[in-house]
Structures are given as C-alpha cells and as structure tokens.
Design an enzyme around this catalytic site. Structure first.
Site, mmCIF file in Angstrom:
data_model
loop_
_atom_site.group_PDB
_atom_site.id
_atom_site.type_symbol
_atom_site.label_atom_id
_atom_site.label_comp_id
_atom_site.label_asym_id
_atom_site.label_seq_id
_atom_site.Cartn_x
_atom_site.Cartn_y
_atom_site.Cartn_z
ATOM 1 N N THR A 287 1.752 -4.620 4.062
ATOM 2 C CA THR A 287 1.627 -5.007 5.477
ATOM 3 C C THR A 287 1.021 -6.391 5.677
ATOM 4 O O THR A 287 1.199 -7.001 6.724
ATOM 5 C CB THR A 287 0.768 -3.977 6.249
ATOM 6 O OG1 THR A 287 -0.519 -3.910 5.624
ATOM 7 C CG2 THR A 287 1.417 -2.616 6.260
ATOM 8 N N ASP A 288 0.304 -6.898 4.650
ATOM 9 C CA ASP A 288 -0.438 -8.156 4.866
ATOM 10 C C ASP A 288 0.463 -9.335 5.204
ATOM 11 O O ASP A 288 0.084 -10.201 5.998
ATOM 12 C CB ASP A 288 -1.278 -8.490 3.623
ATOM 13 C CG ASP A 288 -2.436 -7.515 3.445
ATOM 14 O OD1 ASP A 288 -2.767 -6.807 4.413
ATOM 15 O OD2 ASP A 288 -3.010 -7.466 2.338
ATOM 16 N N THR B 121 0.821 -1.225 0.000
ATOM 17 C CA THR B 121 0.000 0.000 0.000
ATOM 18 C C THR B 121 0.846 1.262 0.000
ATOM 19 O O THR B 121 0.460 2.281 -0.577
ATOM 20 C CB THR B 121 -0.942 -0.019 1.234
ATOM 21 O OG1 THR B 121 -1.817 -1.125 1.086
ATOM 22 C CG2 THR B 121 -1.757 1.247 1.363
ATOM 23 N N SER C 183 1.577 -7.491 -1.179
ATOM 24 C CA SER C 183 2.392 -8.513 -0.495
ATOM 25 C C SER C 183 1.718 -9.880 -0.469
ATOM 26 O O SER C 183 2.372 -10.885 -0.176
ATOM 27 C CB SER C 183 2.765 -8.054 0.913
ATOM 28 O OG SER C 183 1.638 -8.038 1.754
#
Ligand SMILES: NC(=O)C[C@H](N)C(=O)O
Length: 328
Positions: A89-90, A12, A56
């Site tokens: 971030t995932d 993101t 990710s």
C-alpha cells in the site's frame, strides 16, 4: 465464468510474521496468497503470474514500466476480461497512476493490497481481494482506467492517495472522493469517470526528482540536482504554489539549462496557479518559466514528467499537459 489475470507484486497482503524478530516480512508466494481466499475460484477463472514479491518501498518506476508491459500482454489475450494486481500500500498510488497513464484499454485493471497481513487481527486482504474481483467482473467497470479497491471503496488512480500510515481507512480520493462502493448487494458507481489520457513514450526518463521546500529553504538541492544531471524537477512549494525567494538563483540556473521545473503544493487538496505577485512569490515564478502542476501531488507529477520527458516533449508542450491535457 470470466477469466482474470492476477499479477502479484508483494506488499503486506503477501507478508507474514518472522517468528524470530516478530516483524512482518514478505512470505506468501502468489499461489499461497490466493489459497488464503478459496472463494475467489468460485467467482472467476484465475490465471496467476507472480511478478515479484517485494515491499512496495523497493519498487522502481522502471519495474512499473515493465509491469505495464506485462499487463498489456495479459489484456491482449482475448479470453482475459481484466487484470487484478496485488501490491504494497505504501506506493500503490504511484503504480496505479503510472499504469493509468501508460495503459490504453477498456478492460478493467484493479490494484489492491492490505493494511494488515493474514496473520494479524482484522486482516483486510481477504475482503480486498474478493471486492477487487467483484469490481473487475462488474460490466460497468469497463473504460474507467486503473482502479484501486480497498476497504469497500473504488478509487480512480488519478485521485487516490494513502493518507494514513496504518488505518484500514488509509486510502482516500483527494479532490474528488471515491468513484464507487462495494457492499453486500454488489458494486455501485457514484459517477462516471472516463479514462482521461494515455502517454506511451518509447522510454522512461527516470532522472526526475522531488524537492520539498519549507520556509527559508536554499537553492542548494536544486543546484545539486542540476549538477547531477537531473532532467526534470518537481518543487513542492506552499499553498497555491508560492516558493521561498532564496531559491531564485537555482530557478534561473534550471531555466538557463532548459530543465523543466514543475511546482506542486504541500497542501493535500486544491490546485496550484499563478495568483500572487512578485513580492509574494507568484509572478516571479512565471518569469522563471516554471510549470504549474495543477492538482497533482508531487509523486504523481514526478511520474507524469518522467513520461513527458521520455516522449521528448518541449517545455511548452509539457506545460500544456500539466495545464490542460492531464485534465485536472
Ligand atoms: N500495507 C502495506 O502493504 C505496506 C508495506 N510496507 C508495502 O507497501 O509493501
């Protein structure tokens, strides 16, 4: 001024709005990403590599394996003081942990990302990049393994997890708490976390999967995984590591085939170990030659098992790592 390698991978932090769908999609090249935060250039001399530009969710263990190589090469450059990686971030916690296991360095390696892209309200990319760079150039950040910096907090790769889908406070250090904090006065460490262990096999065994269990689960997925040739399994069980008895036949099959089965817990915190008797699930687990995964969550246990299998270790050696050497 210190020289820092910046490696961008997407997420993101490098996304923007697709005007036709109003969805967030990969947009910014590494260079465009850094141009959003010109003050970074006043803090350090940056040397940029765009490794990839993906959400990710699309990364693979092999890609992180190759990324580790790139980070190693960067750290080997004498004038490079540290590496900053930007990431979605995932799955950031998986990359952080895999790199932490693979890299043997005293120089700081920091991974960051953002919950909101630069076009969204209260975007956090700018602050996260600045704080990550502050952390890298702080002399006390040496020899701490891979660190994750988001939302003013410094987390150790070993403990960090994304615990909320989109809040700015999405990251937490499970079982431990963050190891440091960044504020207007600088970088503060609460305790000393020494990098714990390095596992650097010649290859990565990717045929390791996670099977999440719930009440009444059958052993069909375990059998299917064995039929498909998986070399290791993570079973996410309950509480302290109990499992439903319906899966017994699958466990026997895994034992007979010599496939390591590591049990983790669906609980967010705590360790798994062999407390409950046969009728409750615990003791017969030991009879099945199960390995308890300490306090690693399932995704991190999977990555550790990929490396231990890649190293060609026996089941008993793998058990020693999970019970002792991975130090939980
Ligand atoms: N906040 C984020 O970066 C989420 C995004 N889907 C990613 O992991 O790439």
């Amino acid at each position: 001024m210190k020289k820092i390698k910046v490696i961008t991978t997407g997420g993101t932090i490098a996304m923007g709005e697709d005007k036709s769908t109003h969805q967030i999609v990969p947009k910014l090249s590494g260079e465009e990403l850094l141009s959003h935060v010109p003050q970074l250039n006043n803090m350090a001399k940056l040397d940029l590599i765009q490794y990839t530009n993906l959400d990710s969710s699309q990364l693979t263990p092999k890609m992180i394996w190759d990324l580790a190589q790139l980070v190693e090469e960067s750290l080997a450059e004498e004038e490079i003081s540290g590496v900053l990686i930007t990431h979605g971030t995932d799955t950031l916690e998986e990359t952080a942990y895999l790199l932490d296991l693979l890299l043997d360095t005293t120089k700081p390696v920091v991974i960051t990302g953002a919950l909101r892209s630069f076009n969204q309200l209260s975007s956090d990319g700018e602050a996260n990049l600045v704080q990550s760079l502050q952390t890298i150039i702080e002399p006390r950040s040496k020899n701490k393994g891979v660190l994750v910096v988001l939302n003013n907090q410094i987390h150790a790769a070993r403990f960090v997890a994304k615990v909320h889908t989109n809040k700015l406070t999405a990251f937490s250090s499970i079982n431990a708490g963050p190891i440091g904090h960044i504020d207007h006065c600088g970088v503060h460490y609460f305790y000393d976390l020494v990098k714990q262990i390095t596992i650097r096999p010649k290859e990565l065994e990717e045929r390791v999967e996670i099977i999440k269990l719930s009440i009444g689960s059958s052993d069909k997925l375990i059998q299917a995984a064995l039929d498909y040739g998986y070399k290791g399994l993570i079973l996410e069980g309950f509480g302290l590591g109990t499992l439903p008895k319906n899966i017994t036949a699958g466990l026997i099959m895994a034992k007979e085939e010599g496939i390591p089965v590591v049990v983790t817990s669906r609980c967010l915190e705590g360790r798994v170990y062999n407390l409950y008797g046969a009728s409750a699930g615990g003791a017969n687990i030991a009879d099945m030659d199960i390995i308890f995964g300490g306090n690693l969550n399932s995704t991190k246990a999977r990555l550790a098992l990929m490396l231990l299998l890649g190293e060609g270790l026996s089941k008993n050696e793998i058990r020693r790592y999970f019970g002792f050497k991975l130090k939980m």
